[in-house]
Write a protein that holds these residues in place. Structure first.
Motif, PDB file in Angstrom:
ATOM      1  N   GLN A 109     -31.232  43.628  10.806  1.00  0.00           N
ATOM      2  CA  GLN A 109     -32.408  43.022  11.422  1.00  0.00           C
ATOM      3  C   GLN A 109     -32.974  41.938  10.505  1.00  0.00           C
ATOM      4  N   THR A 110     -32.636  40.707  10.786  1.00  0.00           N
ATOM      5  CA  THR A 110     -33.006  39.589   9.923  1.00  0.00           C
ATOM      6  C   THR A 110     -34.507  39.493   9.705  1.00  0.00           C
ATOM      7  N   ASP A 111     -35.292  39.567  10.767  1.00  0.00           N
ATOM      8  CA  ASP A 111     -36.746  39.423  10.628  1.00  0.00           C
ATOM      9  C   ASP A 111     -37.335  40.514   9.742  1.00  0.00           C
ATOM     10  N   LEU A 112     -36.796  41.718   9.831  1.00  0.00           N
ATOM     11  CA  LEU A 112     -37.296  42.821   9.022  1.00  0.00           C
ATOM     12  C   LEU A 112     -36.990  42.600   7.543  1.00  0.00           C
ATOM     13  N   ILE A 113     -35.763  42.205   7.240  1.00  0.00           N
ATOM     14  CA  ILE A 113     -35.384  41.947   5.850  1.00  0.00           C
ATOM     15  C   ILE A 113     -36.201  40.791   5.275  1.00  0.00           C
ATOM     16  N   VAL A 114     -36.347  39.735   6.036  1.00  0.00           N
ATOM     17  CA  VAL A 114     -37.094  38.565   5.561  1.00  0.00           C
ATOM     18  C   VAL A 114     -38.559  38.927   5.303  1.00  0.00           C
ATOM     19  N   ALA A 115     -39.162  39.690   6.206  1.00  0.00           N
ATOM     20  CA  ALA A 115     -40.561  40.088   6.027  1.00  0.00           C
ATOM     21  C   ALA A 115     -40.723  40.928   4.765  1.00  0.00           C
ATOM     22  N   ALA A 116     -39.788  41.846   4.521  1.00  0.00           N
ATOM     23  CA  ALA A 116     -39.851  42.672   3.308  1.00  0.00           C
ATOM     24  C   ALA A 116     -39.672  41.810   2.065  1.00  0.00           C
ATOM     25  N   ALA A 117     -38.712  40.900   2.118  1.00  0.00           N
ATOM     26  CA  ALA A 117     -38.422  40.052   0.958  1.00  0.00           C
ATOM     27  C   ALA A 117     -39.596  39.155   0.605  1.00  0.00           C
ATOM     28  N   ARG A 118     -40.314  38.671   1.582  1.00  0.00           N
ATOM     29  CA  ARG A 118     -41.416  37.741   1.333  1.00  0.00           C
ATOM     30  C   ARG A 118     -42.621  38.404   0.687  1.00  0.00           C
ATOM     31  N   THR A 119     -42.659  39.723   0.663  1.00  0.00           N
ATOM     32  CA  THR A 119     -43.770  40.407  -0.013  1.00  0.00           C
ATOM     33  C   THR A 119     -43.634  40.331  -1.529  1.00  0.00           C
ATOM     34  N   ARG A 120     -42.461  39.945  -2.010  1.00  0.00           N
ATOM     35  CA  ARG A 120     -42.131  39.882  -3.442  1.00  0.00           C
ATOM     36  C   ARG A 120     -42.036  41.265  -4.089  1.00  0.00           C
ATOM     37  N   ARG A 121     -42.030  42.302  -3.279  1.00  0.00           N
ATOM     38  CA  ARG A 121     -41.729  43.636  -3.785  1.00  0.00           C
ATOM     39  C   ARG A 121     -40.210  43.795  -3.860  1.00  0.00           C
ATOM     40  N   ALA A 122     -39.775  44.783  -4.608  1.00  0.00           N
ATOM     41  CA  ALA A 122     -38.353  45.125  -4.580  1.00  0.00           C
ATOM     42  C   ALA A 122     -38.003  45.624  -3.188  1.00  0.00           C
ATOM     43  N   TRP A 134     -18.414  45.250   2.383  1.00  0.00           N
ATOM     44  CA  TRP A 134     -18.420  43.802   2.143  1.00  0.00           C
ATOM     45  C   TRP A 134     -19.320  43.051   3.107  1.00  0.00           C
ATOM     46  N   ASP A 135     -19.639  43.653   4.253  1.00  0.00           N
ATOM     47  CA  ASP A 135     -20.571  43.013   5.179  1.00  0.00           C
ATOM     48  C   ASP A 135     -22.001  42.988   4.643  1.00  0.00           C
ATOM     49  N   MET A 136     -22.299  43.838   3.681  1.00  0.00           N
ATOM     50  CA  MET A 136     -23.658  43.895   3.142  1.00  0.00           C
ATOM     51  C   MET A 136     -24.020  42.649   2.337  1.00  0.00           C
ATOM     52  N   VAL A 137     -23.042  41.825   2.007  1.00  0.00           N
ATOM     53  CA  VAL A 137     -23.341  40.585   1.300  1.00  0.00           C
ATOM     54  C   VAL A 137     -24.268  39.698   2.137  1.00  0.00           C
ATOM     55  N   HIS A 138     -24.183  39.823   3.458  1.00  0.00           N
ATOM     56  CA  HIS A 138     -25.036  38.999   4.324  1.00  0.00           C
ATOM     57  C   HIS A 138     -26.484  39.495   4.310  1.00  0.00           C
ATOM     58  N   ALA A 139     -26.674  40.808   4.248  1.00  0.00           N
ATOM     59  CA  ALA A 139     -28.030  41.345   4.122  1.00  0.00           C
ATOM     60  C   ALA A 139     -28.655  40.898   2.803  1.00  0.00           C
ATOM     61  N   VAL A 140     -27.857  40.920   1.733  1.00  0.00           N
ATOM     62  CA  VAL A 140     -28.332  40.456   0.429  1.00  0.00           C
ATOM     63  C   VAL A 140     -28.708  38.983   0.503  1.00  0.00           C
ATOM     64  N   GLY A 141     -27.876  38.195   1.182  1.00  0.00           N
ATOM     65  CA  GLY A 141     -28.153  36.767   1.319  1.00  0.00           C
ATOM     66  C   GLY A 141     -29.454  36.493   2.046  1.00  0.00           C
ATOM     67  N   LYS A 142     -29.750  37.272   3.068  1.00  0.00           N
ATOM     68  CA  LYS A 142     -31.010  37.100   3.799  1.00  0.00           C
ATOM     69  C   LYS A 142     -32.207  37.359   2.894  1.00  0.00           C
ATOM     70  N   ALA A 143     -32.128  38.451   2.121  1.00  0.00           N
ATOM     71  CA  ALA A 143     -33.244  38.796   1.239  1.00  0.00           C
ATOM     72  C   ALA A 143     -33.424  37.758   0.140  1.00  0.00           C
ATOM     73  N   ARG A 144     -32.328  37.294  -0.428  1.00  0.00           N
ATOM     74  CA  ARG A 144     -32.421  36.291  -1.490  1.00  0.00           C
ATOM     75  C   ARG A 144     -32.953  34.971  -0.958  1.00  0.00           C
ATOM     76  N   GLU A 145     -32.508  34.582   0.208  1.00  0.00           N
ATOM     77  CA  GLU A 145     -32.970  33.321   0.805  1.00  0.00           C
ATOM     78  C   GLU A 145     -34.470  33.368   1.058  1.00  0.00           C
ATOM     79  N   ALA A 146     -34.991  34.575   1.334  1.00  0.00           N
ATOM     80  CA  ALA A 146     -36.427  34.733   1.591  1.00  0.00           C
ATOM     81  C   ALA A 146     -37.230  34.924   0.308  1.00  0.00           C
ATOM     82  N   GLY A 147     -36.560  34.874  -0.845  1.00  0.00           N
ATOM     83  CA  GLY A 147     -37.274  34.890  -2.110  1.00  0.00           C
ATOM     84  C   GLY A 147     -37.299  36.200  -2.863  1.00  0.00           C
ATOM     85  N   CYS A 148     -36.572  37.212  -2.393  1.00  0.00           N
ATOM     86  CA  CYS A 148     -36.586  38.500  -3.093  1.00  0.00           C
ATOM     87  C   CYS A 148     -35.693  38.431  -4.329  1.00  0.00           C
ATOM     88  N   GLU A 149     -36.230  38.833  -5.467  1.00  0.00           N
ATOM     89  CA  GLU A 149     -35.486  38.797  -6.719  1.00  0.00           C
ATOM     90  C   GLU A 149     -34.962  40.164  -7.142  1.00  0.00           C
TER      91      GLU A 149
END
Length: 264
Positions: A109-122, A134-149
């Motif tokens: 769920q892209t919107d859910l991951i992005v919303a979580a990532a934008r809070t700057r929480r882990a 290996w498909d989980m690389v895309h979930a990681v990419g969504k979170a990183r693109e939204a600023g999650c470190e």
């Protein structure tokens, strides 16, 4: 987490019931974690939106649940983690918890991951039972693109026929290669989804075997759901460990982590 760091234990009841039981479980598991050389994060859900039956207990809801999580955090001085199910929950939940968890069923769920990532929480993203590692690389990419470190990935088994899961230990090093710490969910991996009478079953007797294997494969931490008397838990009792059994298992896992340090 990382090279030379203590492994992380994420543990607590599947779902919040009341403050007293949350503090009892959190206090016990925190002491067990410290005694056995683990870092500790308290886990519990305020709402389980993916229950098998409409009549299954879901939790106290977000408002009361966050009050209990905040109490645990303040009383035990430990980080806390909980699930979110819709994007609108991300901001208010992030005001209390240290890590937002994306449930396995919602890991695409892209919107859910992005919303979580934008809070700057882990953010801890649990791998879906229907996905390859290996498909989980895309979930990681969504979170990183939204600023999650600070992104964690959690393995919890893959669908294997009806009402059963199987764990492919190759997933741990595969997902680790994405540059994220990888947690092994020892108790959900022995769940039998929908395998009970209107609820999920479980085979907790296999938790020690799978968790020892995961520790030997070089995971960064262990996730487990625990309860004083698992048969009385209102959610996921069949795959939860008792507090005493969890403590004994941590001592075993510490030996495995020590024996394989620097190998994986």
């Amino acid at each position: 987490m990382g090279a030379g760091a203590s492994p992380l234990l994420i543990a607590g009841p599947c779902v919040l019931e009341d403050a007293d039981i949350a503090l009892e479980i959190g206090s016990f598991m925190q002491k067990a974690a410290v005694k056995n050389g683990f870092g500790y994060m308290f886990k519990a859900s305020f709402d389980k939106a993916n229950r098998t039956s409409i009549g299954s207990y879901r939790g106290p809801g977000m408002e009361r649940g966050l009050e209990i999580l905040n109490l645990v955090k303040q009383e035990l001085h430990c980080p806390v983690i909980t699930d979110i199910h819709i994007p609108a929950q991300a901001e208010p939940v992030a005001e209390v918890v240290d890590c937002l968890q994306i449930p396995a069923f919602l890991c695409r769920q892209t919107d859910l991951i992005v919303a979580a990532a934008r809070t700057r929480r882990a953010v801890n993203i649990k791998k879906g039972q229907f996905l390859s590692p290996w498909d989980m690389v895309h979930a990681v990419g969504k979170a990183r693109e939204a600023g999650c470190e600070h992104i964690l990935l959690t393995e919890r088994g893959c669908s294997f026929g009806y009402n059963n899961l199987v764990v492919d230990m190759r997933s741990l090093p595969i997902m680790r290669s994405f540059g994220c710490p990888v947690i092994f969910d020892a108790t959900h991996s022995v769940q039998l989804p929908g395998g009970g009478k209107g609820c999920s079953g479980g085979q907790r007797q296999f938790v020690p075997y799978l968790s020892r294997a995961a520790a030997a494969c070089g995971c960064d931490g262990i996730f487990m759901e625990v309860y004083p008397e698992p048969e009385k838990a209102r959610c996921d009792g069949p795959n939860s460990l008792s507090l005493v059994d969890a403590d004994l298992l941590l001592a075993q896992l510490r030996k495995v982590f020590d024996a394989t340090s620097g190998v994986c």
